[in-house]
Design an enzyme around this catalytic site. Structure first.
Site, PDB file in Angstrom:
ATOM      1  CB  SER A 140      -0.875   0.013   1.257  1.00  0.00           C
ATOM      2  OG  SER A 140      -1.548   1.247   1.377  1.00  0.00           O
ATOM      3  CE1 TYR A 153      -3.964  -2.003   5.099  1.00  0.00           C
ATOM      4  CE2 TYR A 153      -3.017   0.080   4.359  1.00  0.00           C
ATOM      5  CZ  TYR A 153      -3.672  -1.110   4.091  1.00  0.00           C
ATOM      6  OH  TYR A 153      -4.030  -1.405   2.792  1.00  0.00           O
TER       7      TYR A 153
END
Ligand code: NAP
Length: 242
Positions: A140, A153
């Site tokens: 990501s 995350y």
């Protein structure tokens, strides 16, 4: 029979990747955690498009589940071999770090980072024997740049980015490439609550991306012709990260 294993293939980006892998001629192993209804839909569409595959339920955050279910599949499916592994399954659980609970940290890390480790370690053996393989990790923008509210995350995805680069160097001589794609904002269940109208002002191409656009990048890295690209992180983010 050559197979592509896509973790988190029941919905979103993983589903689009499953369709691409089937288009490339692979027998697709559609992994999911709980949503059998959506996983069934993915497999039905693969078959309707003329491809083939099967569902393989296991929780990538649970090493015993992986070892038992995926391990047994590998042991017993002697006529099949996983040539492409796409580590796509992931979750987010956003909150500022000062309020982050232990489980919010560990669940996100376990799903992305531990999941990458335990699944890849099982699958890579047969790739090493065959001297060919493609491993693509879905990371990501958050793991490259760090985003507030996503300490868990960002850490998980940055960990997978480091692992991608290290593993690429370990297995390059055996015909196995290890790369990652780093999506920005993509229209899936994961981004459902976000305001695209507001966020598009900061995205150079002025819109969220589609799962198909990420799948296209994965298919490129999964192709035989991408043999000289390894340890690379390919951003698919409409120019957001620069
Ligand atoms: P999504 O629509 O929420 O789908 C998540 C998928 O992962 C589902 O198939 C889900 O299975 C599966 N999954 C979740 N936890 C799992 C577990 N423990 N074991 C096995 N499967 C599990 O997410 P998405 O947007 O497609 O995201 C896919 C990947 O892209 C993730 O790694 C995410 O971090 C990354 N990403 C997404 C975006 C974005 O904007 N959407 C941006 C950057 C990176 P069930 O259906 O069974 O729940």
């Amino acid at each position: 029979m050559k197979c592509a294993l896509v973790t988190g293939g029941s919905r979103g980006i993983g589903r689009a990747i499953c369709y691409k892998m089937a288009e490339m001629g692979y027998y697709v192993l559609v992994n999911y955690k709980a949503n059998i209804h959506e996983a069934d839909k993915t497999l039905a569409q693969i078959k309707q498009n003329g491809g083939d595959g099967e569902l393989l339920r296991f929780d990538v955050a649970d090493k015993d589940d992986i070892n038992q279910i995926l391990g047994t599949w590998i042991e017993t499916s002697t006529d099949k071999y996983i040539e492409i592994l796409v580590n796509n399954a992931g979750i987010k659980d956003d909150v500022l770090m000062m309020w982050m609970k232990d489980e919010q940290w560990s669940n996100v890390i376990k799903t992305s980072l531990d999941g990458f480790f335990y699944v890849t370690r099982l699958v890579i053996n047969s790739m090493l024997l065959k001297k060919y393989g493609r491993i693509i990790n879905v990371v990501s923008l958050s793991g490259l740049k760090g985003l507030p509210g996503q300490v868990n995350y960002s850490a998980a995805k940055a960990g997978v980015i480091g692992a991608t680069k290290a593993l690429a160097q370990e297995v390059g001589r055996r015909g196995i490439t290890v790369n990652a794609v780093a999506p920005g904002f993509i229209k899936t269940d994961m981004t459902e609550g976000l305001d695209e109208k507001e966020l598009r002002s900061i995205i150079p191409v002025k819109r969220f991306g589609t799962p198909e656009e990420v799948a296209h990048a994965v298919a490129f890295l999964a192709s035989t012709e991408a043999a000289y690209i390894t340890g690379e992180i390919l951003s698919v983010n409409g120019g957001l990260y620069s």
